[in-house]
Design an enzyme around this catalytic site. Structure first.
Site: not given
Ligand code: GDP
Ligand code: IMO
Ligand code: MG
Length: 432
Positions: A20, A229
């Site tokens: 993120d 990821q």
């Protein structure tokens, strides 16, 4: 020292924290001059948010390049693909005017399938005492089946008769563990029927993407490898066992897309100007709940996939240095500097104390237990009051932000090639 990646040649963009970091936005930005965008690992545990012309789109399986009408999208062999999720996402993109026909979306016949029983196993385990806070998308169980050499692959969707036999065998293999964990045994007929229907739509997209990529590259096409990821969630180099089940590093693109290491081009790691994490596991610079909440609300830190509140903390340089080292990064892209405009003072973790000793910045503990005992040594700085999001050059940024960037570059011995100061495509500054 070159301060920006070359504008010709391939690019690899990956997360340098716990996911993120804003990879989707950075990939979308760099996609302007790219012919092909490739995802090479993970599945719909990813959630990459793009804000284009006021429209917010989150992609999970498809590369962020999907919103650029001219980019060909490749889902590589190293991925785990949930057919129902892929179809849903293709429909979602078609609804916003970004249809992906078989010319523009290529799915490797070698990619593994995530099936409903993988999601079931994931959820059953996460209900137990050793939960690691997965996304419950079946990612770990699907990679387990791959390593156990009993997984079904996208290519299996091309042949209905053998698909049924393979599915039957796979169900027989996984049923004992599902029943032992208290779950309902999977049923062959409804599962096969659903899969056969999904196969109809997906079949035109399934192909041997590896020779295609090789041919395109020989023809001078420019390829961008999009990580999912982050390095700290990498199965080998992340904070094991609180990781995902794939190689998230740029090196994973070689195996996961079937290309040579030299095909990766310039490697850009993406990091926020602070850190976030979803799921369990150590995070030395995590803030207490009240401070975390402040960062979360200013940064909109809620998961793009599961909607979970992200744990927040100050930028962690030892962790970032480890991530960039094991990734072989050439450049760093720093995102979300605008979020720190709301803070009068900020902190940066420049080292860890472990059992009474100060660790060198490049001595990142391999053990999750040690990392959980590590405490941060902070440097305090002024926040970035004054960032409006409209700045379009480094020189236009407040001096506090420029000092922060210079300090990070010096600590990491890596140039910052891009700074992001808002979620929109154009709220981006590239070093010139
Ligand atoms: P990814 O998984 O690495 O692609 O990142 P996510 O999309 O899951 O999370 C990043 C979030 O931050 C998304 O909501 C983005 O729209 C947003 N974002 C990205 N860059 C910036 C930025 O520079 N400033 C702000 N305020 N938001 C950003
Ligand atoms: P993007 O690409 C943030 C985390 C989960 C959990 C761990 C294992 O959007 O950065 P999994 O479902 O993969 O078995 O969960 O990894 N995780 C992510 N965290 N961003 C992601 O993807 C993630 N993908 C997995 O929260 O801690
Ligand atoms: Mg995400």
């Amino acid at each position: 020292m070159n301060v920006r990646p070359p504008l010709d040649g391939n690019l690899s963009i990956f997360g340098a924290q716990w996911g993120d970091e804003g990879k989707g936005k950075v990939v979308d930005f760099f996609c302007e001059n790219v012919d092909i965008v490739v995802r090479f690992a993970g599945g719909n545990n990813a959630g990459h948010t793009l804000v284009v012309g006021g429209l917010e789109v989150a992609v999970h399986l498809l590369p962020s390049g999907a919103v650029r009408p001219s980019a060909i999208c490749v889902l590589g062999a190293g991925m785990v693909i949930d057919p129902s999720a892929l179809l849903e996402e293709m429909q979602m993109l078609a609804d916003v005017g970004c249809s992906l026909d078989a010319k523009r979306l290529k799915l490797s016949s070698r990619a593994q399938l995530v099936l409903p029983y993988h999601r079931q196993i994931d959820a059953l385990r996460e209900g137990g005492p050793n939960a690691i806070g997965t996304t419950k998308r079946g990612i770990g169980p699907a990679y387990e089946d791959k390593a156990a050499r009993r997984g079904l692959r996208a290519g299996d969707l091309r042949d209905g008769a053998s698909l049924r036999a393979k599915l039957e065998r796979a169900i027989a293999d996984v049923t004992p563990q599902i029943v032992a964990a208290g779950g309902q045994p999977p049923e062959l007929v409804p599962l096969f029927d659903a899969l056969a229907a999904q196969a109809e739509t997906l079949r035109p997209h399934i192909t041997e993407t590896e020779p295609l990529l090789a041919r395109w590259m020989r023809g001078g096409k420019r390829v961008l490898f999009e990580g999912a990821q982050g390095a700290m969630l990498d199965i080998d180099h992340g904070t094991y066992p609180f990781v995902t089940s794939s190689t998230t590093l740029p090196a994973g693109a070689c195996a996961g897309a079937g290309v040579a290491p030299r095909a990766l081009g310039a490697i850009v790691g993406v990091s926020k100007a602070y850190v976030t994490r979803v799921g369990a596991g150590p995070m030395p610079s995590e803030l207490d709940e009240a401070e975390s909440e402040r960062l979360r609300s200013h940064g909109g830190e809620f998961g793009a996939t599961t909607g979970r509140a992200r744990r927040c903390g100050w930028l962690d340089l030892p962790a970032l240095r480890h991530a960039l080292t094991v990734s072989g990064a050439d450049y760093l892209a720093l995102t979300k500097l605008d979020v720190l405009a709301a803070f009068e003072r900020i902190k940066v973790c420049e080292a860890y104390m472990l059992d009474g000793e100060r660790l060198a910045i490049d001595a990142f503990p391999a053990s999750a237990d040690e990392l959980a005992r590590a405490t941060p040594v902070y440097r305090e700085m002024a926040g970035f009051a004054g960032i409006s999001g409209d700045e379009r050059s480094f020189e236009a940024l407040p001096q506090t932000a420029r000092d922060f960037i210079a300090y990070v570059e010096q600590a990491l011995e890596l140039p910052v090639c891009l700074v992001s100061i808002g979620p929109q495509r154009d709220a981006t500054i590239v070093r010139s």
